[in-house]
Structures are given as C-alpha cells and as structure tokens.
Design an enzyme around this catalytic site. Structure first.
Site, PDB file in Angstrom:
ATOM      1  N   TYR A 112     -10.677  -6.479  -6.996  1.00 56.87           N
ATOM      2  CA  TYR A 112     -10.533  -5.076  -6.617  1.00 56.87           C
ATOM      3  C   TYR A 112     -11.721  -4.218  -7.055  1.00 56.87           C
ATOM      4  O   TYR A 112     -11.608  -3.005  -7.092  1.00 56.87           O
ATOM      5  CB  TYR A 112      -9.227  -4.516  -7.196  1.00 56.87           C
ATOM      6  CG  TYR A 112      -8.010  -5.279  -6.723  1.00 56.87           C
ATOM      7  CD1 TYR A 112      -7.745  -5.435  -5.358  1.00 56.87           C
ATOM      8  CD2 TYR A 112      -7.148  -5.872  -7.632  1.00 56.87           C
ATOM      9  CE1 TYR A 112      -6.650  -6.159  -4.923  1.00 56.87           C
ATOM     10  CE2 TYR A 112      -6.037  -6.592  -7.201  1.00 56.87           C
ATOM     11  CZ  TYR A 112      -5.798  -6.731  -5.844  1.00 56.87           C
ATOM     12  OH  TYR A 112      -4.713  -7.448  -5.422  1.00 56.87           O
ATOM     13  N   SER A 157      -1.041  -8.559 -11.005  1.00 55.23           N
ATOM     14  CA  SER A 157      -0.986  -8.924  -9.603  1.00 55.23           C
ATOM     15  C   SER A 157      -1.907 -10.128  -9.349  1.00 55.23           C
ATOM     16  O   SER A 157      -1.745 -11.160 -10.003  1.00 55.23           O
ATOM     17  CB  SER A 157      -1.345  -7.725  -8.731  1.00 55.23           C
ATOM     18  OG  SER A 157      -0.970  -7.942  -7.383  1.00 55.23           O
ATOM     19  N   TYR A 158      -2.865 -10.030  -8.444  1.00 59.08           N
ATOM     20  CA  TYR A 158      -3.800 -11.140  -8.221  1.00 59.08           C
ATOM     21  C   TYR A 158      -4.399 -11.588  -9.548  1.00 59.08           C
ATOM     22  O   TYR A 158      -4.553 -12.778  -9.816  1.00 59.08           O
ATOM     23  CB  TYR A 158      -4.891 -10.696  -7.258  1.00 59.08           C
ATOM     24  CG  TYR A 158      -5.820 -11.790  -6.784  1.00 59.08           C
ATOM     25  CD1 TYR A 158      -5.594 -12.420  -5.557  1.00 59.08           C
ATOM     26  CD2 TYR A 158      -6.918 -12.189  -7.530  1.00 59.08           C
ATOM     27  CE1 TYR A 158      -6.450 -13.427  -5.105  1.00 59.08           C
ATOM     28  CE2 TYR A 158      -7.779 -13.188  -7.093  1.00 59.08           C
ATOM     29  CZ  TYR A 158      -7.544 -13.809  -5.881  1.00 59.08           C
ATOM     30  OH  TYR A 158      -8.385 -14.805  -5.435  1.00 59.08           O
ATOM     31  N   TRP A 200      -2.999  -6.444   2.805  1.00 60.77           N
ATOM     32  CA  TRP A 200      -3.749  -6.839   1.604  1.00 60.77           C
ATOM     33  C   TRP A 200      -5.005  -7.620   1.978  1.00 60.77           C
ATOM     34  O   TRP A 200      -6.080  -7.393   1.414  1.00 60.77           O
ATOM     35  CB  TRP A 200      -2.860  -7.672   0.686  1.00 60.77           C
ATOM     36  CG  TRP A 200      -3.532  -8.037  -0.601  1.00 60.77           C
ATOM     37  CD1 TRP A 200      -3.612  -7.282  -1.740  1.00 60.77           C
ATOM     38  CD2 TRP A 200      -4.273  -9.234  -0.868  1.00 60.77           C
ATOM     39  NE1 TRP A 200      -4.340  -7.948  -2.704  1.00 60.77           N
ATOM     40  CE2 TRP A 200      -4.758  -9.150  -2.186  1.00 60.77           C
ATOM     41  CE3 TRP A 200      -4.567 -10.371  -0.120  1.00 60.77           C
ATOM     42  CZ2 TRP A 200      -5.509 -10.159  -2.785  1.00 60.77           C
ATOM     43  CZ3 TRP A 200      -5.332 -11.389  -0.710  1.00 60.77           C
ATOM     44  CH2 TRP A 200      -5.788 -11.274  -2.028  1.00 60.77           C
ATOM     45  N   ASP A 240       9.071  -3.766  -9.084  1.00 55.92           N
ATOM     46  CA  ASP A 240       7.838  -4.434  -8.678  1.00 55.92           C
ATOM     47  C   ASP A 240       8.138  -5.311  -7.473  1.00 55.92           C
ATOM     48  O   ASP A 240       9.067  -6.113  -7.491  1.00 55.92           O
ATOM     49  CB  ASP A 240       7.318  -5.285  -9.850  1.00 55.92           C
ATOM     50  CG  ASP A 240       6.186  -6.211  -9.452  1.00 55.92           C
ATOM     51  OD1 ASP A 240       5.503  -5.927  -8.453  1.00 55.92           O
ATOM     52  OD2 ASP A 240       5.988  -7.213 -10.170  1.00 55.92           O
ATOM     53  N   HIS A 279       5.167  -1.856  -8.681  1.00 51.78           N
ATOM     54  CA  HIS A 279       4.044  -2.771  -8.899  1.00 51.78           C
ATOM     55  C   HIS A 279       2.983  -2.125  -9.795  1.00 51.78           C
ATOM     56  O   HIS A 279       2.350  -2.813 -10.594  1.00 51.78           O
ATOM     57  CB  HIS A 279       3.454  -3.174  -7.545  1.00 51.78           C
ATOM     58  CG  HIS A 279       2.588  -4.391  -7.590  1.00 51.78           C
ATOM     59  ND1 HIS A 279       3.024  -5.607  -8.056  1.00 51.78           N
ATOM     60  CD2 HIS A 279       1.295  -4.581  -7.211  1.00 51.78           C
ATOM     61  CE1 HIS A 279       2.049  -6.497  -7.974  1.00 51.78           C
ATOM     62  NE2 HIS A 279       0.986  -5.900  -7.465  1.00 51.78           N
TER      63      HIS A 279
END
Length: 557
Positions: free
Chosen positions: A45, A114-115, A159, A236, A271
């Site tokens: 990101y 997340s990722y 995404w 989330d 999230h």
C-alpha cells in the site's frame, strides 16, 4: 539520511533479494548510535503514508529500528507484483537482511494488518532464524475460507484494481456498483479500464487446487514456532481468520512454548481497527478505542528486548462484549464455559419476510404442541438478488447495519424469538445447520444472525453462506440432485454480543447477499463462465427429521 525528533530516517534503502531484485525500504532508527531490535513491515500500500510515518517514528523513539518496505513490484521496489506469490521468500530475505545490519541486535519482529498480516504467516513458514515474534492484525485466511464460492468476490476486483501497477489507484473513479452486475465473472475486470491478469488467473482455479494451496498457511501451524499477537474486530470483513489462527496456534504450534505464547485481542471494530468508537449508526462507547500502539509496544518489548513487563502473565484473550459494551479477559477461545445452544427454525409455512409467521426457539420443531409446517419455500432469482448493505469499494464490507427494510422481501425467510425476558450473551463461533433442497443443480444458501432492538432496528451481527457444489469442501465440488434434501453447515464466523432484555434474536435465510458474494446463476455451469441464469425454487426444512437450527455459543451471565 534525514534527522528529526530523536530519530534518523533513511529513505529508499535498497534491500537485495535472493534473485537479484532489490526492494525499497524506509528505515526509522533512534538517533543515539547503537544496536536495536528491528521491526519489519512489508506493504503493497506504499510506504510513504502519514500513518506509516507516525508508526515508524513511534517505535523508533521507543528504541526500535523500523523497516518499512514496499513489496515486490509496488512503490519504489523492483520486480512485478503478483499477490502473495513472492512474499514468503522476500519476507525471509528482508528479515535476515535487517538482522545483519550494524544497527540491529539480531532480534526481529514483524507486524501489519490485512495483506501485511497474511504475508507474515507465509514468511513464518520459511523459518527465518532471526524472526522472534509477530503481530498479525485482521489477517486474511486461506483462499475460500472467507468467500466459500470458488471464485473471487466482486469486492476483490476492487482490491486488485487498487493495487494494480506500482502506485495506489483511485477506486473512486470507477462505477463499481455497475461493474459488479456484469456477467460472466471471468470478464468483469475488463470493465475497469485496467488490465488485471490476477483476476483472470484466479478465475481459472474455481476450487481449492494445488495452485491455491501454494499460498495456504492455516493447515500448517504445526510448522510455526513463534509467539503471535492476533488482533481483529467483530465487524472486520476478514474477521474469521484471526480466531482461527489463534486456535490453530494454541492447539498445534510447533512447541509447547509457542502454544502458550499466543494472545487474542478482539474489539468492536471494522477492518480499520481501533480508529473510532462509532461504526455505522452505533457508538460502542469511549472505552472501545484503546491504546493499541502501547499494547503492541509491550508485546515487542517483552519478546525482542526481554523486558519483564508482565504482559505474558495477563489472560491471553481480551474481548469487547458488544451490547453491554465492555472489555473482558478470558483464558481461551472458544470459552470453556460455553453452552452450545441450538435455536430451531419454526413456521406455519410462510416465514417469508419479517411479516411472515416464522419464529425461532430452543424447542425442537413440533415439540410445543403447535401445529407447524415442516418447511418454507422461496424463489431465488439471480437477476434480483438480496442486497448486502455495504459500500461499493473494498475498504470495508458491511457493518452493524439495519436489515429491517431488506427483510420485507419474500425471498428472505425470517425467524425471530419472542422478546427476551433476560439478557442473553452469545460469545464464540456461530454455525448454522441447515436442511434444504433446490430445483437447481447448484445454488447458494445464506444465513444471517441479527439483534432486533425494541424499536425494530435489526442489527446484523454475523453472516455466512454455502455454495451447494462445495457442501463437502472446496476441494471436492459436486452438483446436487434437484429436489433432494441436503444438510449444509454454514460458518457464520464469530461474535461477542449481549442480546439485551426486550430485544429479540433473529435469523435470516436466503440465497444471496450481493455484492458481498457473487450471484449463483443456478445452472451448475463452470463457475464464472456464463451469463445464463435460472430461477431456483428453494425449500428450507424444519421438522423432526430435518431440524434446521443455528448453534449459538451462550455464556452464562
């Protein structure tokens, strides 16, 4: 090298990978010369955000060298970004590079959400010698755990678009609501205006095959020997992975020490954890946002610096109990004192909509002497799916939304208890045992658990779905026989919530939740490859032979 406050910042430091590619890192270090534990954070990101700057300076001023790195193919890093496929090896090389630097003690931790959470797990499986601890927040699960559909979800396309190319793409310039309606799914990406090869490749693997298993980790906790702090929120949209990971590590980690070195923190958060007391129309109170950085700092101080700060003497599980809006410490997950309670579906034959005659109770069907019907029926038309309340982009899918208007539809079966005579706490995993048949050879069944307030507000708590062809697992797809009754187990994830006195417990059953999940076209054709749609006649059974029920983890008050 830039100097500021009590730290140095080095930007675009080139970190070599084993194949000769170099990745770009910004390094935040205390200004005082010396050797410090390192925290490695690898992100798709882009490492130049204000939040990353604030985090880097926070941990650097508390005695850490923080390495923020663009993953391969993103930002200033070389190579091509292929989601997840290079992260295990690159993570290993990045950790070992940091450990070898003159400013590092050789003790390295990782963190991120997340990722960034999932790639920590993939890296841990490669056993970097200097990796000592992880903080994994809102970690995605293995493929198909969150979306048991065999194909990527519509929001996943958003995404992929956002992370395509080397910089963040502006998702607000795309009409996602229109794109999500497109069929066949296999060509949906073409409407975005960008080439998204990852979407095409994922569509070519519509069940859990070896291609997907290469990036699975949740069956391999016995290969991981690390302390992990697991963090997520009840809302989330990838929540299911965090409790699963905590359970997997406490039961199957590679050593007893690792099994005893896990912590779980679950808040009333989406999230984007711990940023606001409010979510949708609800305010969870001033205590719902905590000093999360301080808690994470204590974790790293203990495991990377050896500071005896008492964190591991505290209970391993900390939960926010919604409804009463209080934090509570526990010793395990699920709670040992759980009373697993079945709430059965009942009706007089027309549970369609909240104006129908469906009800929910702990009594078995026909046990109360009431003349009941043994089933309810509805038509599922993929041209007019049941809406799932959400924003169109992938940043957050759903929340504690009011479904009372959607429950006016006849293709939503609604089962509700009488107003509660006392508070009922439900804390733990939610499962639905559903007996159903269909006129189709493949279809979906969706389940939602709600808290109905005295004013009629129908608050979504959890939900889940099952695709009929995957009723025996994502590795073993098979179509169903029209008219046959099948038992489906629907995973509705987890919650911790008190249904207050006067409120009612409600279950919805339908066949779509769009666009959270793609629409099943009911034809049984290969997934994602067709525009043809059929209407399915659905029957949900609730009689002594087929007692459909939601299984609630009730906790004594």
């Amino acid at each position: 090298m830039a100097e500021g406050m009590d730290l140095w910042i080095e930007r675009d430091v080139r970190v070599p990978m084993r194949d000769g590619i170099t990745l770009s890192a910004d390094i935040y270090r205390p200004r005082t010369p010396g050797r410090y534990p390192a925290i490695v954070v690898r992100t798709p990101y882009i490492k130049t955000s204000k939040e990353i700057y604030q985090n880097g300076t926070y941990y650097a001023t508390h005695g850490y060298a923080v390495v923020y790195m663009d993953v391969r193919g993103r930002g200033d890093s070389d190579g091509e970004f292929v989601p997840y496929r290079n992260e295990a090896a690159d993570g290993y090389d990045s950790i070992e590079w940091a450990a070898a630097q003159p400013w590092c003690t050789g003790d390295v931790g990782t963190m991120g959400g997340s990722y960034l959470g999932r790639i920590q797990w993939l890296t841990a499986l490669t056993h970097p010698p200097h990796l000592k601890a992880m903080i994994c927040s809102v970690s995605p699960s293995d493929p198909f755990v969150e979306w048991p559909t065999g194909v990527p979800t519509p929001h996943h396309l958003c995404w992929l678009y956002m992370t395509s190319g080397r910089v963040m793409q502006n998702v607000d310039v795309v009409d996602w609501e229109s794109i999500y309606w497109h069929l066949p799914l296999a060509t949906m990406d073409e409407l975005t205006g960008r080439r998204l090869p990852a979407w095409k490749e994922e569509m070519e693997h519509p069940y859990l095959d070896d291609w997907w298993k290469e990036i699975c980790y949740q069956s391999r906790f016995d290969q991981i020997d690390l302390p992990v702090l697991h963090i997520s929120g009840w809302y989330d949209d990838e929540q299911v992975g965090t409790p699963l990971n905590y359970m997997g590590m406490t039961r199957r980690a590679a050593s007893e020490q690792a099994r005893q070195s896990q912590k779980l923190l679950m808040g009333p958060w989406p999230h984007q954890i711990n940023v606001s007391t409010k979510l949708g129309e609800l305010d969870f109170g001033p205590d719902s946002v905590i000093d999360l950085k301080g808690y994470q700092l204590r974790w790293f101080d203990y495991w990377l610096k050896g500071v005896k700060n008492g964190i591991m003497q505290e209970p391993p599980v900390r939960l926010f109990v919604m409804g009463e809006n209080k934090w509570r410490d526990e010793q395990e997950w699920p709670l040992a004192r759980t009373n697993w309670t079945k709430y059965y579906l009942h009706s007089l034959g027309r549970a369609n909509s909240r104006f129908g005659d469906g009800w929910l109770s702990p009594q078995l069907p026909h046990a109360a002497g009431v003349e009941e019907a043994g089933w309810d029926q509805f038509l599922y038309d993929p041209r007019d799916p049941v809406p799932f309340i959400t924003e169109a982009t992938s940043s957050q899918i759903g929340g504690p939304d009011d479904y009372s208007v959607i429950e006016q539809r006849d293709d939503v079966l609604v089962y509700t208890t009488e107003p509660l005579a006392e508070d009922i706490e439900v804390t733990g995993p939610i499962k639905m045992e559903l007996f159903a048949s269909s006129s189709a050879t493949d279809t979906d069944f969706t389940v939602k658990l709600l808290d109905v307030w005295e004013n009629g507000f129908a608050q979504r708590l959890t939900d889940g779905m099952v695709r009929a062809r995957f009723r025996e697992g994502l590795e073993n797809p098979s179509l169903i026989e029209p008219g046959n009754v099948y038992r489906y187990e629907v995973d509705c994830w987890n919650t911790s919530h008190v249904f207050l006195k006067g409120h009612r417990i409600r279950v919805e059953v339908s066949s779509s939740a769009f666009p959270k999940y793609d629409r099943n076209v009911n034809t049984g054709a290969p997934l994602g490859q067709t525009e043809k749609m059929l209407v399915a006649e659905q029957t949900v059974y609730h009689d002594p032979e087929y007692p459909s029920a939601i299984i609630l983890p009730v906790i004594a008050r």
